[in-house]
Design a protein around this motif. Sequence first.
Motif, mmCIF file in Angstrom:
data_model
loop_
_atom_site.group_PDB
_atom_site.id
_atom_site.type_symbol
_atom_site.label_atom_id
_atom_site.label_comp_id
_atom_site.label_asym_id
_atom_site.label_seq_id
_atom_site.Cartn_x
_atom_site.Cartn_y
_atom_site.Cartn_z
ATOM 1 N N LEU A 121 -4.150 -52.401 -31.517
ATOM 2 C CA LEU A 121 -3.153 -53.445 -31.769
ATOM 3 C C LEU A 121 -2.097 -52.860 -32.689
ATOM 4 O O LEU A 121 -2.404 -52.421 -33.798
ATOM 5 N N ARG A 122 -0.855 -52.849 -32.211
ATOM 6 C CA ARG A 122 0.240 -52.296 -33.014
ATOM 7 C C ARG A 122 1.358 -53.324 -33.116
ATOM 8 O O ARG A 122 1.799 -53.875 -32.094
ATOM 9 N N ILE A 123 1.778 -53.569 -34.345
ATOM 10 C CA ILE A 123 2.786 -54.600 -34.594
ATOM 11 C C ILE A 123 3.872 -54.028 -35.496
ATOM 12 O O ILE A 123 3.576 -53.430 -36.535
ATOM 13 N N ALA A 124 5.109 -54.197 -35.076
ATOM 14 C CA ALA A 124 6.253 -53.812 -35.903
ATOM 15 C C ALA A 124 7.019 -55.080 -36.244
ATOM 16 O O ALA A 124 7.624 -55.694 -35.360
ATOM 17 N N LEU A 125 6.981 -55.484 -37.501
ATOM 18 C CA LEU A 125 7.658 -56.694 -37.939
ATOM 19 C C LEU A 125 9.030 -56.353 -38.505
ATOM 20 O O LEU A 125 9.209 -55.326 -39.158
ATOM 21 N N GLY A 126 9.989 -57.245 -38.253
ATOM 22 C CA GLY A 126 11.346 -57.009 -38.713
ATOM 23 C C GLY A 126 12.108 -56.098 -37.766
ATOM 24 O O GLY A 126 11.522 -55.422 -36.918
#
Length: 356
Positions: A289-294
């Motif tokens: 699971l990979r998440i890039a916020l902003g």
Amino acid sequence: MKKYFQREFHYDFLLLEFIIANNLYSEKNGLESAILSYEERSEEIVIYGVKYGDRFATKLETLETEMSALLNLPLTEKIIREGIVEYHFQTVKPERLVIETSTEMEKHTNKIEINLGYGIVYSPVECPHILVSGGTGSGKSVFISYLLLEFFKRKSTVYICDPKNSDLGSLSHYLGEEKVATSPNNIARVVRLAVTEMNDRYKYMNENFKYGSNAIDHGFQPVWLIFDEMGAFQASGTDKKSKEIVNEVMNGLKQIILLGRQANVFILIAAQQMRSETLSTDLRDNLGLRIALGANSSEGYRMVFGSATPETIPPIEVKGSGLLYKQGTGKSGEYYESPYVDMQKFDFIEELKKYI
């Protein structure tokens, strides 16, 4: 679930209008035209571009921006096949999860899956390990705080490494210094504990062998190692001794990433920005699971998602929004809004005390 705004035309008319507006036809040698069709599903519409090897075939593969504008819908996936291109558009907007104070009846759960909101349910057993990237003001800290509560709700053992000694490091007041580390030596000790737990579980499972089983079948609760700002930790390796510590820690993290799944031992890596020298692409690709916020640069997204980086980046305007990729879905990174927490009304520490 909320309906997106749609133009009130029949899709047949819209596609005909689209072909004309984008010059996907010719009348020079009789009428020649690109072929478009569509399929309406419960929560999406799929536009198909049929490729016949003519001059329209290449153009049919690069129409996502124009189609999104035509339908006024967000593109969730583009699939290029040998004879057809599929454009998937979402017609129902997922709901963002809003976090409120729990009750005593909700104290713990036996569910493995974690609801991340926005239509995303995460299972570490099916999709082990997490990468969260996001700069100041992106909502990264709030999102990690939410995950931390969810880990404890599942009776997990949680280790925290925070080389910058920020908010996560301060949790040593509640979790104990044996599980929260901020100095290089203590970080190495905590990682060693997690690796030892993983190896002990493998030893037990081998001695009590059950074909096809994992740690859950043997009654082992999850272990989570949260490592914030790995780049800052690696930068601490300035001499021979400190470099040895960094190398030991990185080797331990590699073991957990590659072997932790079956032992129910997982890692969450957080960083303001991901770089290839922070985590090799081979290890990054093992973070399910990979998440890039902003908002981020194209290179920044590529360092998080690799080959799963979407060709078209949607606008990232809502705080706590970004892109999310979950292994096994066959999709590239897609738009996501992380759980909303009103920190003026939600007391994280009081909530944490309910679970530890």
